[in-house]
Design an enzyme around this catalytic site. Sequence first.
Site, PDB file in Angstrom:
ATOM      1  N   LEU A   1       0.593  -0.743  -0.185  1.00 51.95           N
ATOM      2  CA  LEU A   1       0.176   0.182   0.127  1.00 51.95           C
ATOM      3  C   LEU A   1       0.850   0.919  -0.203  1.00 51.95           C
ATOM      4  CD1 LEU A   1      -2.859  -0.912   2.772  1.00 51.95           C
ATOM      5  CD2 LEU A   1      -3.006  -1.287  -0.270  1.00 51.95           C
ATOM      6  N   GLN A   2       2.150   1.411   0.631  1.00 49.29           N
ATOM      7  CA  GLN A   2       2.552   2.595  -0.290  1.00 49.29           C
ATOM      8  C   GLN A   2       2.996   3.346  -0.950  1.00 49.29           C
ATOM      9  OE1 GLN A   2       5.996   1.253  -1.589  1.00 49.29           O
ATOM     10  NE2 GLN A   2       7.940   2.079  -0.039  1.00 49.29           N
ATOM     11  N   ARG A   3       2.841   2.098  -1.816  1.00 52.96           N
ATOM     12  CA  ARG A   3       2.603   2.983  -3.602  1.00 52.96           C
ATOM     13  C   ARG A   3       1.914   1.867  -4.708  1.00 52.96           C
ATOM     14  NH1 ARG A   3       5.985  -1.431  -2.322  1.00 52.96           N
ATOM     15  NH2 ARG A   3       5.696  -3.388  -3.757  1.00 52.96           N
ATOM     16  N   LYS A  34      -5.418  -9.037  -6.387  1.00 54.20           N
ATOM     17  CA  LYS A  34      -5.277  -7.897  -6.819  1.00 54.20           C
ATOM     18  C   LYS A  34      -6.265  -7.104  -8.016  1.00 54.20           C
ATOM     19  CE  LYS A  34      -0.419  -6.554  -5.236  1.00 54.20           C
ATOM     20  NZ  LYS A  34       0.674  -7.006  -5.531  1.00 54.20           N
ATOM     21  N   ASP A  61       6.902  -7.237 -12.205  1.00 56.41           N
ATOM     22  CA  ASP A  61       7.938  -7.562 -11.095  1.00 56.41           C
ATOM     23  C   ASP A  61       9.376  -8.552 -11.140  1.00 56.41           C
ATOM     24  OD1 ASP A  61       6.653  -9.674 -10.123  1.00 56.41           O
ATOM     25  OD2 ASP A  61       6.450  -8.387  -8.000  1.00 56.41           O
ATOM     26  N   CYS A 110      17.237  -5.925 -26.981  1.00 57.67           N
ATOM     27  CA  CYS A 110      17.980  -4.639 -27.542  1.00 57.67           C
ATOM     28  C   CYS A 110      18.832  -4.387 -25.775  1.00 57.67           C
ATOM     29  CB  CYS A 110      17.502  -3.697 -28.526  1.00 57.67           C
ATOM     30  SG  CYS A 110      17.212  -4.613 -30.006  1.00 57.67           S
ATOM     31  N   CYS A 130      11.591  -4.989  -5.783  1.00 58.48           N
ATOM     32  CA  CYS A 130      11.420  -4.474  -4.504  1.00 58.48           C
ATOM     33  C   CYS A 130      11.300  -4.681  -3.315  1.00 58.48           C
ATOM     34  CB  CYS A 130       9.902  -4.263  -4.891  1.00 58.48           C
ATOM     35  SG  CYS A 130       9.967  -2.698  -6.561  1.00 58.48           S
ATOM     36  N   CYS A 176      20.860  -9.253 -31.327  1.00 53.40           N
ATOM     37  CA  CYS A 176      19.727  -8.884 -30.928  1.00 53.40           C
ATOM     38  C   CYS A 176      19.213 -10.741 -30.736  1.00 53.40           C
ATOM     39  CB  CYS A 176      18.985  -8.041 -30.440  1.00 53.40           C
ATOM     40  SG  CYS A 176      17.478  -8.288 -29.856  1.00 53.40           S
TER      41      CYS A 176
END
Length: 373
Positions: A176-178, A191, A235, A281, A295, A352
Site C-alpha cells: 500500500l506504500q505505492r 489484486k 516485477d 536490445c 522491490c 539482438c
Amino acid sequence: MVDIEQLSPQQARERQRDGAILIDVRDDDERAAGMPDGAIAIPGAELRARVAAVAPRLDQDLLLICASGQRSLRAASALQALGYSHASSVAGGFRQWRADGLPVASGALDDDAGERYSRHLLLPEIGASGQAQLAAARVALIGAGGLGSPAALYLAAAGVGTLTLVDDDKVEKSNLQRQVLHADTRIGMPKTDSAALTLTGLNPRVKVQPRNERLRASNVEALIGDHDVVIDGADNFPTRYLLDAATRRLNLPLVYGAVHRFTGQVSVFDPRRAESPCYRCLFPEPPAAADAPNCAEAGVLGVLPGIIGLLQASEAIKLILGIGKPLVGRLLCFDALAATFRELRLPRDPLCPGCGSAAGFAGYEDIQQICAR
Ligand SMILES: [Zn+2]
C-alpha cells in the site's frame, strides 16, 4: 437571430477538425438512427443547464446541429445570450450532413462522455474523434502493482474503453506504500478484483477485465492478443522476457517501465516500426537471480513507480491516438534523489537475440527456461 453564423455541414466538419465542439441538440429518440461523427448529444431543452460542462470557456467555438437547421439556430442564439461568443448553426441539419456523405456515428459521445471528457475535447489533438478512439482502445496491463496502479488509474480516467489486468497476487499491507489501486480494507483480496473495484468506481464507462493468473508460456498470447497496447508493469524477469517475445510475435507495442530504489526508466518497444529496438536490445539475456533484486529485497521509494507508471500511461495514450513522438529508440531515466531526467539513445541491435537478423524463436517455453538459469 440575424447575427448567428450558419455553416454548411462540410464547413462544420472542418471546424470540428480544428477543435470546435459540435453539439447535437435533437432529442434522444431522434438520435437513435445516428448522429454526426464526433458530436456531443445534449437535447435542446437541457442545453442551457449542461453546456458549461462541455464548454467551460465562453470563447469556445461551438457548432449546433439539429434535424433541419431551425432548432440549432435558436440554440445558437440562446448560447449567445448566455455569453458564448462563437456559437454557430449548421444549415440543413443532420439531414444535410447525411446527404453530403459526412461521417455518421451510432450514438458516439453522449452527454455523460461530453462532460466527463470535456478537458480532452478542448484539445484539438484529441477532441471527440480521439476520445472515440480511446473508448475503442484495449490496453493490457501486466501487473496491478506499483507501475500498474498509476497507469491503470489514469488510463481509466482518460476513457480507455477496455483495460485487461493480469496479476495473480493478493493485496498485502506492504503493497500500500505505492500500489494506490488498492486499499487497507482489501488486504488479502486478489489484486485484480481490488483494482476492478477502484477503476470502475473512478469511471463506470470503462470495461475492466480482471485476469487473476500469472503470465506464462502457455497463456501469454491468449492474455495479451487482441489488445492495442501492452503495459509492462511486471516485477520479474520471466514475465518481461515472455512479454517481449509475445509482443514481437503479435506485433503489439510494449510500454516498458522499471523501478529500483530511487531510480526508474521507461521506453517503448514497437515492433510495427522497423527502427524500433526490443527489450532484449536493452537486456539481451536475463541476469542471474542473485543480481536481480526486486522491490521486496532492494526497496523502492513509494512515489517512484507512480512517476514511471504515469509516463507509461502517457506513452500508451499517445500510441492509441497516434499523436506526439513515442519513446521509441530512447530510454528515459529518472533519478528521484537528483531530480533529473536523462535520455539515452537506444538503437536497435542487429545482433539482438530477440529481434536481430540471426534471432530465432523456439517457443515461449524456451524463453521461460532462459530465465530459470
Ligand atoms: Zn532486439
